[in-house]
Design a protein around this motif. Structure first.
Motif, PDB file in Angstrom:
ATOM      1  N   GLU A 107      35.631 -11.307 -10.847  1.00  0.00           N
ATOM      2  CA  GLU A 107      36.276 -10.860 -10.557  1.00  0.00           C
ATOM      3  C   GLU A 107      35.693 -10.066  -9.016  1.00  0.00           C
ATOM      4  OE1 GLU A 107      37.924  -8.670 -14.451  1.00  0.00           O
ATOM      5  OE2 GLU A 107      36.533  -7.864 -13.428  1.00  0.00           O
ATOM      6  N   GLN A 108      34.376 -10.165  -8.650  1.00  0.00           N
ATOM      7  CA  GLN A 108      34.054 -10.204  -7.521  1.00  0.00           C
ATOM      8  C   GLN A 108      34.363 -10.628  -6.503  1.00  0.00           C
ATOM      9  OE1 GLN A 108      32.578  -6.682  -7.866  1.00  0.00           O
ATOM     10  NE2 GLN A 108      32.833  -6.295  -8.996  1.00  0.00           N
ATOM     11  N   GLN A 109      34.008 -11.699  -7.254  1.00  0.00           N
ATOM     12  CA  GLN A 109      33.725 -13.341  -5.524  1.00  0.00           C
ATOM     13  C   GLN A 109      36.052 -12.927  -5.700  1.00  0.00           C
ATOM     14  OE1 GLN A 109      33.557 -16.656  -7.573  1.00  0.00           O
ATOM     15  NE2 GLN A 109      34.407 -17.889  -5.567  1.00  0.00           N
ATOM     16  N   LYS A 110      36.886 -13.133  -6.101  1.00  0.00           N
ATOM     17  CA  LYS A 110      38.543 -13.763  -6.396  1.00  0.00           C
ATOM     18  C   LYS A 110      38.712 -11.609  -6.344  1.00  0.00           C
ATOM     19  CE  LYS A 110      38.228 -17.583  -9.499  1.00  0.00           C
ATOM     20  NZ  LYS A 110      38.905 -18.542  -8.578  1.00  0.00           N
ATOM     21  N   ILE A 111      38.198 -11.293  -6.394  1.00  0.00           N
ATOM     22  CA  ILE A 111      39.185  -9.728  -5.193  1.00  0.00           C
ATOM     23  C   ILE A 111      39.107  -8.961  -5.329  1.00  0.00           C
ATOM     24  CG2 ILE A 111      40.060  -7.617  -6.970  1.00  0.00           C
ATOM     25  CD1 ILE A 111      40.515  -9.264  -9.807  1.00  0.00           C
ATOM     26  N   PHE A 112      37.429  -8.116  -5.443  1.00  0.00           N
ATOM     27  CA  PHE A 112      36.547  -7.358  -3.802  1.00  0.00           C
ATOM     28  C   PHE A 112      35.901  -8.187  -3.236  1.00  0.00           C
ATOM     29  CE2 PHE A 112      37.014  -5.678  -9.012  1.00  0.00           C
ATOM     30  CZ  PHE A 112      37.144  -4.544  -8.042  1.00  0.00           C
ATOM     31  N   ARG A 113      35.963  -9.151  -3.092  1.00  0.00           N
ATOM     32  CA  ARG A 113      35.095 -10.291  -2.226  1.00  0.00           C
ATOM     33  C   ARG A 113      36.603 -11.234  -1.781  1.00  0.00           C
ATOM     34  NH1 ARG A 113      30.578  -9.043  -3.902  1.00  0.00           N
ATOM     35  NH2 ARG A 113      30.884 -11.254  -5.393  1.00  0.00           N
ATOM     36  N   GLY A 114      37.427 -11.354  -1.784  1.00  0.00           N
ATOM     37  CA  GLY A 114      38.985 -12.540  -1.256  1.00  0.00           C
ATOM     38  C   GLY A 114      39.917 -11.590  -0.706  1.00  0.00           C
ATOM     39  N   PRO A 115      40.688 -12.493  -1.039  1.00  0.00           N
ATOM     40  CA  PRO A 115      42.369 -12.484   0.346  1.00  0.00           C
ATOM     41  C   PRO A 115      44.012 -10.739  -0.480  1.00  0.00           C
ATOM     42  CG  PRO A 115      42.797 -13.875  -1.093  1.00  0.00           C
ATOM     43  CD  PRO A 115      41.768 -13.912  -1.946  1.00  0.00           C
ATOM     44  N   ILE A 116      42.210  -9.695  -0.760  1.00  0.00           N
ATOM     45  CA  ILE A 116      42.868  -8.745  -1.023  1.00  0.00           C
ATOM     46  C   ILE A 116      42.400  -7.467   0.663  1.00  0.00           C
ATOM     47  CG2 ILE A 116      43.350  -6.787  -3.032  1.00  0.00           C
ATOM     48  CD1 ILE A 116      44.201  -9.528  -4.030  1.00  0.00           C
ATOM     49  N   TRP A 117      43.693  -6.479   0.073  1.00  0.00           N
ATOM     50  CA  TRP A 117      43.454  -4.857   1.390  1.00  0.00           C
ATOM     51  C   TRP A 117      42.629  -4.561   0.019  1.00  0.00           C
ATOM     52  CZ3 TRP A 117      42.585  -5.177   6.308  1.00  0.00           C
ATOM     53  CH2 TRP A 117      43.210  -6.140   7.148  1.00  0.00           C
ATOM     54  N   HIS A 118      41.634  -3.367   0.366  1.00  0.00           N
ATOM     55  CA  HIS A 118      41.400  -2.575  -0.178  1.00  0.00           C
ATOM     56  C   HIS A 118      41.152  -1.062   0.572  1.00  0.00           C
ATOM     57  CE1 HIS A 118      39.985  -5.297  -3.297  1.00  0.00           C
ATOM     58  NE2 HIS A 118      39.610  -6.628  -2.247  1.00  0.00           N
ATOM     59  N   TYR A 119      40.688  -0.279  -0.459  1.00  0.00           N
ATOM     60  CA  TYR A 119      41.281   1.303   0.287  1.00  0.00           C
ATOM     61  C   TYR A 119      39.649   0.965   0.606  1.00  0.00           C
ATOM     62  CZ  TYR A 119      40.302   6.027   0.164  1.00  0.00           C
ATOM     63  OH  TYR A 119      39.990   7.398   0.358  1.00  0.00           O
ATOM     64  N   LEU A 120      39.119   1.944   1.421  1.00  0.00           N
ATOM     65  CA  LEU A 120      37.778   2.184   2.259  1.00  0.00           C
ATOM     66  C   LEU A 120      38.158   3.756   1.970  1.00  0.00           C
ATOM     67  CD1 LEU A 120      37.499  -0.539   4.627  1.00  0.00           C
ATOM     68  CD2 LEU A 120      37.107  -0.546   2.392  1.00  0.00           C
ATOM     69  N   CYS A 121      38.056   3.920   2.725  1.00  0.00           N
ATOM     70  CA  CYS A 121      38.711   5.622   3.069  1.00  0.00           C
ATOM     71  C   CYS A 121      39.794   5.774   4.034  1.00  0.00           C
ATOM     72  CB  CYS A 121      37.101   6.203   3.926  1.00  0.00           C
ATOM     73  SG  CYS A 121      37.514   5.737   5.600  1.00  0.00           S
ATOM     74  N   LEU A 122      39.927   7.833   3.608  1.00  0.00           N
ATOM     75  CA  LEU A 122      40.286   8.033   3.924  1.00  0.00           C
ATOM     76  C   LEU A 122      40.219   8.583   5.849  1.00  0.00           C
ATOM     77  CD1 LEU A 122      41.528  10.989   2.352  1.00  0.00           C
ATOM     78  CD2 LEU A 122      42.549   9.379   3.143  1.00  0.00           C
ATOM     79  N   GLU A 123      41.190   8.450   6.651  1.00  0.00           N
ATOM     80  CA  GLU A 123      41.072   8.390   8.387  1.00  0.00           C
ATOM     81  C   GLU A 123      40.866  10.259   8.839  1.00  0.00           C
ATOM     82  OE1 GLU A 123      42.991   6.732  11.443  1.00  0.00           O
ATOM     83  OE2 GLU A 123      44.503   6.178  10.459  1.00  0.00           O
TER      84      GLU A 123
END
Length: 422
Positions: free
Chosen positions: A38-54
């Protein structure tokens, strides 16, 4: 004759049971090899992830640390007011560069050997690069431009900074889809103000919480406060909207439409067995902030983002895997910059409904650990997810359904290479 090359299965010991997204093998919640995939395919894969709020990095020089799965991340706003994201890993020895949750700095310096980086991740200086008294130092062909902090692609929408490590990730609004983008903008596309935040450790696999926030079926069965005080019930008007991808969802209800249903009593639902009164009824007073009259909504963005509106309490939740059976859940409570003092006070008070010890959310801190413990010894068994049907599809007439849960597994199976949804 050309023989197609056979592709090895993504996990040799995982066989998804018949039934597609209506069956989920318990193995996915406790297998370390699956977690690593999952770390490879989802979290380091072609998915947009929440990082923080502006709103968490409003000023030039602001620095925010966050996570993308197991990978530590830095988000910055530079002196030109540009936002950047990069892996929190020194290009020298791999140490963390930023150690604080948030900071304001002109540059970033690794404490180990004092390598110094600009806020966009470029390497600026190396201590003793030319040695001392003409001895030592870096080789003559050392090129600082080749040793920057590893960048992420970022896009911003609705006051949120999203990031991805993949060059193949589609544009953000295409990833979200029209319906999800519109509802996210409804809640978030105004200048936001952070009212408070906290986090908690929950003792379960991250995917169990991803299921939980999509599970409108459990909401008024488990959560006594919801039912007793008529905050959110299945006998209010509401529905489930799935994105075109099915990965993301919106669940909503309208408090003013409550028509008490006999099913709560006939099913002997424990949450409907109480006739309690609040000593502080002002907790549940609210103003109608939206023309659509929606008073409760949960919106998810695959894999780990939740935007919640409960009466007037607006919050972002995001959760980070901390191992195969541990997850850190972050809560950020929000208001709008143009809220009146009375409205802000109401939002702060209603923040007591959710969060780690919230009057509503308290049960979720333990229920998923019950599933983690109950499924651990039976990796060859599977969950049964057929409430409301066998497919992942929107239903704007009922929330007595697990459609959004099936939608999550649709996305999970797709990105993990475990077969399409059925």
């Amino acid at each position: 004759m050309h023989t197609p090359q056979q592709v090895a299965p993504p996990h040799p010991s995982l066989t998804w049971p018949e039934g597609g997204v209506t069956r989920v093998p318990f193995q996915v919640f406790s297998d370390p090899e699956i977690y690593a995939m999952e770390q490879q395919k989802i979290f380091r894969g072609p998915i947009w992830h929440y990082l923080c709020l502006e709103a968490e990095i409003p000023n030039k020089g602001d620095v925010r640390t966050t996570w993308l799965g197991d990978t530590p991340i830095i988000v910055t706003r530079d002196e030109e007011d540009r936002v950047h994201a990069m892996i929190n890993r020194c290009a020298h020895k791999g140490a963390l560069v930023c150690l604080k949750d948030h900071d304001n700095q002109r540059s970033l310096t690794c404490v180990y050997h004092a390598w110094n980086y600009a806020l966009d991740g470029r390497l600026k200086t190396v201590a003793f690069r030319n040695g001392v008294r003409g001895k030592g130092g870096m080789p003559d062909d050392f090129d600082p431009s080749r040793h920057k902090l590893e960048p992420l692609r970022i896009e911003r929408f609705g006051g949120i900074v999203f990031g991805t490590l993949s060059d193949e990730t589609e544009p953000l609004q295409q990833f979200l889809g029209e319906k999800i983008s519109a509802f996210l903008a409804r809640n978030m596309d105004k200048p936001l103000k952070v009212l408070g935040k906290h986090s908690q450790i929950i003792h379960n696999n991250w995917k169990l919480y991803a299921e939980n926030v999509r599970d409108s079926y459990h909401a008024t069965l488990l959560h006594t406060f919801y039912t007793t005080f008529q905050v959110n019930r299945l006998d209010m008007d509401g529905g489930i909207i799935l994105s075109d991808k099915k990965w993301h969802h919106i669940s909503y209800s309208k408090r003013a439409t409550l028509e008490a249903s006999a099913e709560y009593q006939e099913s002997n639902v424990h949450s409907a067995q109480y006739d309690s009164q609040l000593d502080g009824p002002a907790l549940l007073e609210a103003w109608n902030a939206y023309e659509d009259n929606i008073t409760h909504s949960i919106q998810t963005v695959f894999p780990t983002l939740v935007i919640q509106l409960t009466l007037n309490s607006l919050a972002v939740r995001f959760f980070v895997p901390r191992g195969v059976d541990k997850t850190e859940l972050f809560w950020i409570f929000l208001g709008h910059e143009d809220d009146t003092p009375e409205q802000e006070k109401m939002r702060v008070m209603q923040a007591n409904l959710t969060g780690a010890a919230g009057l509503v959310a308290l049960e979720d801190g333990c229920i998923n650990s019950f599933v983690q413990r109950g499924t651990y010894g039976s990796p060859d068994r599977a969950a049964f997810i057929e409430m409301g049907g066998r497919v992942a599809e929107s239903n704007e007439s009922s929330r007595a359904t697990e459609a959004a849960v099936r939608g999550f597994w649709h996305g999970y199976r797709d990105i993990m290479g475990l077969g399409g949804a059925a």
